[in-house]
Design a protein around this motif. Structure first.
Motif, PDB file in Angstrom:
ATOM      1  N   SER A  70       1.152  -1.515   0.248  1.00  0.00           N
ATOM      2  CA  SER A  70       0.356   0.745  -0.169  1.00  0.00           C
ATOM      3  C   SER A  70       0.824   1.508   0.218  1.00  0.00           C
ATOM      4  CB  SER A  70      -0.769  -0.402   1.001  1.00  0.00           C
ATOM      5  OG  SER A  70      -1.272   1.168   1.461  1.00  0.00           O
ATOM      6  N   ARG A  71       1.695   1.383   0.933  1.00  0.00           N
ATOM      7  CA  ARG A  71       2.751   2.365   0.797  1.00  0.00           C
ATOM      8  C   ARG A  71       3.570   2.637  -0.534  1.00  0.00           C
ATOM      9  NH1 ARG A  71       5.187   1.349   6.738  1.00  0.00           N
ATOM     10  NH2 ARG A  71       3.246   1.641   8.134  1.00  0.00           N
TER      11      ARG A  71
ATOM     12  N   LEU B 229       4.237   5.707  -5.681  1.00  0.00           N
ATOM     13  CA  LEU B 229       3.643   5.736  -7.388  1.00  0.00           C
ATOM     14  C   LEU B 229       2.605   7.326  -7.062  1.00  0.00           C
ATOM     15  CD1 LEU B 229       4.342   2.088  -8.680  1.00  0.00           C
ATOM     16  CD2 LEU B 229       6.149   3.952  -7.811  1.00  0.00           C
ATOM     17  N   GLU B 230       2.235   7.214  -6.494  1.00  0.00           N
ATOM     18  CA  GLU B 230       0.369   7.902  -7.103  1.00  0.00           C
ATOM     19  C   GLU B 230       1.862   9.250  -6.798  1.00  0.00           C
ATOM     20  OE1 GLU B 230      -2.382   7.202  -4.687  1.00  0.00           O
ATOM     21  OE2 GLU B 230      -2.886   4.537  -5.401  1.00  0.00           O
TER      22      GLU B 230
ATOM     23  N   ARG C  72       2.620  15.594 -12.643  1.00  0.00           N
ATOM     24  CA  ARG C  72       1.659  16.719 -13.318  1.00  0.00           C
ATOM     25  C   ARG C  72       1.915  17.728 -13.129  1.00  0.00           C
ATOM     26  NH1 ARG C  72      -1.492  11.648 -11.496  1.00  0.00           N
ATOM     27  NH2 ARG C  72      -1.888  12.835  -9.669  1.00  0.00           N
ATOM     28  N   GLY C  73       2.760  17.831 -11.484  1.00  0.00           N
ATOM     29  CA  GLY C  73       2.441  19.370 -11.214  1.00  0.00           C
ATOM     30  C   GLY C  73       1.514  19.594 -10.340  1.00  0.00           C
TER      31      GLY C  73
END
Length: 88
Positions: free
Chosen positions: A47-48, A53-54, A61-62
């Motif tokens: 999960s971490r 990664l997210e 994406r800034g």
């Protein structure tokens, strides 16, 4: 419940025997507990990793929050004028 055979090294078997006796539990119970905890820890790690990664993707994406906004929010913790968490 299924049955799985496990070969234990002597350096694990002997302490496991002693612990089972001390706790008045079976070796099977202790092994199940150990595996349960390991699987749970692995799920947390997975999960971490996904969250990391997210987060990396959001930075690419800034989608960033200014440090001063975060600090102001954190500094409001425990005060009567608690700020809402900054968001983008």
């Amino acid at each position: 419940m299924s049955i799985t055979s496990v070969r234990l090294n002597d350096d694990i078997e002997k302490p496991l025997d002693l612990l089972a006796q001390k706790l008045d539990r079976s070796k099977s119970y202790l092994i199940n507990q150990a595996v349960r905890e390991f699987v749970a820890r692995q799920a947390v790690e997975e999960s971490r990793w996904e969250e990391t990664l997210e987060a990396i993707d959001s930075v690419r994406r800034g989608e960033l929050i200014d440090e001063s906004e975060v600090n102001a929010w954190l500094n409001s913790w425990g005060t009567e004028s608690l700020l809402k968490a900054p968001a983008k």
